[in-house]
Design a protein around this motif. Sequence first.
Motif, PDB file in Angstrom:
ATOM      1  N   ASP A  79       0.921  -0.973   0.201  1.00  0.00           N
ATOM      2  CA  ASP A  79      -0.476  -0.187   0.147  1.00  0.00           C
ATOM      3  C   ASP A  79       1.196   0.958  -0.097  1.00  0.00           C
ATOM      4  O   ASP A  79       1.467   2.026   0.775  1.00  0.00           O
ATOM      5  CB  ASP A  79      -1.107   0.062   1.186  1.00  0.00           C
TER       6      ASP A  79
ATOM      7  N   ARG B 112       0.199   3.849   0.110  1.00  0.00           N
ATOM      8  CA  ARG B 112       0.057   5.179   1.973  1.00  0.00           C
ATOM      9  C   ARG B 112       0.927   4.607   3.274  1.00  0.00           C
ATOM     10  O   ARG B 112       0.860   6.010   4.360  1.00  0.00           O
ATOM     11  CB  ARG B 112      -1.473   4.868   1.982  1.00  0.00           C
TER      12      ARG B 112
ATOM     13  N   ARG C  16      -8.951  -3.362   6.298  1.00  0.00           N
ATOM     14  CA  ARG C  16      -9.081  -2.776   4.615  1.00  0.00           C
ATOM     15  C   ARG C  16      -8.194  -3.582   3.755  1.00  0.00           C
ATOM     16  O   ARG C  16      -7.653  -3.971   2.523  1.00  0.00           O
ATOM     17  CB  ARG C  16      -7.956  -1.464   5.106  1.00  0.00           C
TER      18      ARG C  16
ATOM     19  N   THR D  42      -6.219   5.385   3.700  1.00  0.00           N
ATOM     20  CA  THR D  42      -6.377   4.902   2.980  1.00  0.00           C
ATOM     21  C   THR D  42      -7.476   3.246   2.993  1.00  0.00           C
ATOM     22  O   THR D  42      -8.180   2.783   1.909  1.00  0.00           O
ATOM     23  CB  THR D  42      -4.390   3.599   2.946  1.00  0.00           C
TER      24      THR D  42
ATOM     25  N   ASP E  65      -9.904   5.138   0.830  1.00  0.00           N
ATOM     26  CA  ASP E  65      -9.370   5.127  -0.673  1.00  0.00           C
ATOM     27  C   ASP E  65      -9.826   3.453  -1.183  1.00  0.00           C
ATOM     28  O   ASP E  65     -10.735   4.131  -2.604  1.00  0.00           O
ATOM     29  CB  ASP E  65      -7.365   4.710  -0.396  1.00  0.00           C
ATOM     30  N   GLU E  66      -9.613   2.702  -0.128  1.00  0.00           N
ATOM     31  CA  GLU E  66     -10.383   1.472  -0.700  1.00  0.00           C
ATOM     32  C   GLU E  66     -12.256   1.545  -0.687  1.00  0.00           C
ATOM     33  O   GLU E  66     -11.960   0.284  -1.346  1.00  0.00           O
ATOM     34  CB  GLU E  66      -9.808   0.542   0.119  1.00  0.00           C
TER      35      GLU E  66
END
Length: 353
Positions: free
Chosen positions: A54, A56, A128, A165, A168-169
């Motif tokens: 990731d 991030r 996540r 993050t 984001d997902e």
Amino acid sequence: MLDTSKAMTRPQHAADDHPAFPPARVGVLLANLGTPDNYDYWSMRRYLNEFLSDRRVIDYSPWIWQPLLQLIILTKRPFTSGAAYKSIWNHEAGESPLMTITKDQTAKIKAAMQERYGDKVLVDFCMRYGNPSTKSKVREMRDAGCQKILFFPLYPHYAGATSATANDEFFRAMMQEKWQPTTRTVEPYYQHPKYIEALAQSIERAYADLETRPDILVCSYHGVPIRYLMEGDPYHCQCQKTTRLLKERLGWADTEIKTTFQSKFGPEEWLKPYTVEEVARLAEAGKKNIAVCAPAFSADCIETLEEINEEIKESFEHAGGEHFTYIPCLNDDDAHIEALSTVIGENLQGWLD
């Protein structure tokens, strides 16, 4: 699995061949960091690969980072991380403590939402990294008739490597939906009065159970590279404010509480002081009885149950410390559930109230 058994209906005046839909509802999707499916090598490698890939989390150039990750780190770290997970694993349930606690939190929040809103709100959780994935839960909520989704990353403090993050997902999952629900994301709740109150109550209960009052309370937050602060990430400031608000609520002096940061990874300088070093310094300075809490974590996990309660404790005792008390995360404590439910209710305003 969400309940999708509600009667399917067609829009008024629609043709007989028009697709039927479940009644419109609001979804509340809780999100936490994630957990491997098991602690064996391949489960750990899949999980660590997703996590450490990731951008991030590790924002180095993939041309440099990925060969290092794939050829070196992921050949060794799954063994050490797997051993750490094994030491804290919920063997009875066949899952990590984070998974168990997140399920318990979700069940209690679901009950609170049911009491307040009836069947108008669906509550579920996603991770996540690992399972259940954000994408799968967004799809389930959409199939269950959720035309609005409140996405709630379970991080009190904002950081690019956590809240951002997760968002984001969530948005990537939304990109896959033909009919996108209306969405909201929950802002960090690091200074919410009910969160601070829940923290304070947990400290007070822990101290009341101890024969000797600790010399100092160490509030250990997960660390990030100090470069992130310089680039505008507000995480450090929010952590400091939580400690200050907690101190004020408890009515303590500055000398009775301290902010530190843990889980340093890689060669960069991270936010300081480092917990593992600071507890040793405290012991050497005569603070032989300390307590440690982890306000940045909504649920106990590998960083608290193994890192704090084993590695950091060992550092303190090796330096001459005598009494080390770890105060668990808020987990599914009733005051914590009330705080989270209040935050949810505030963010649902205009949708239901």
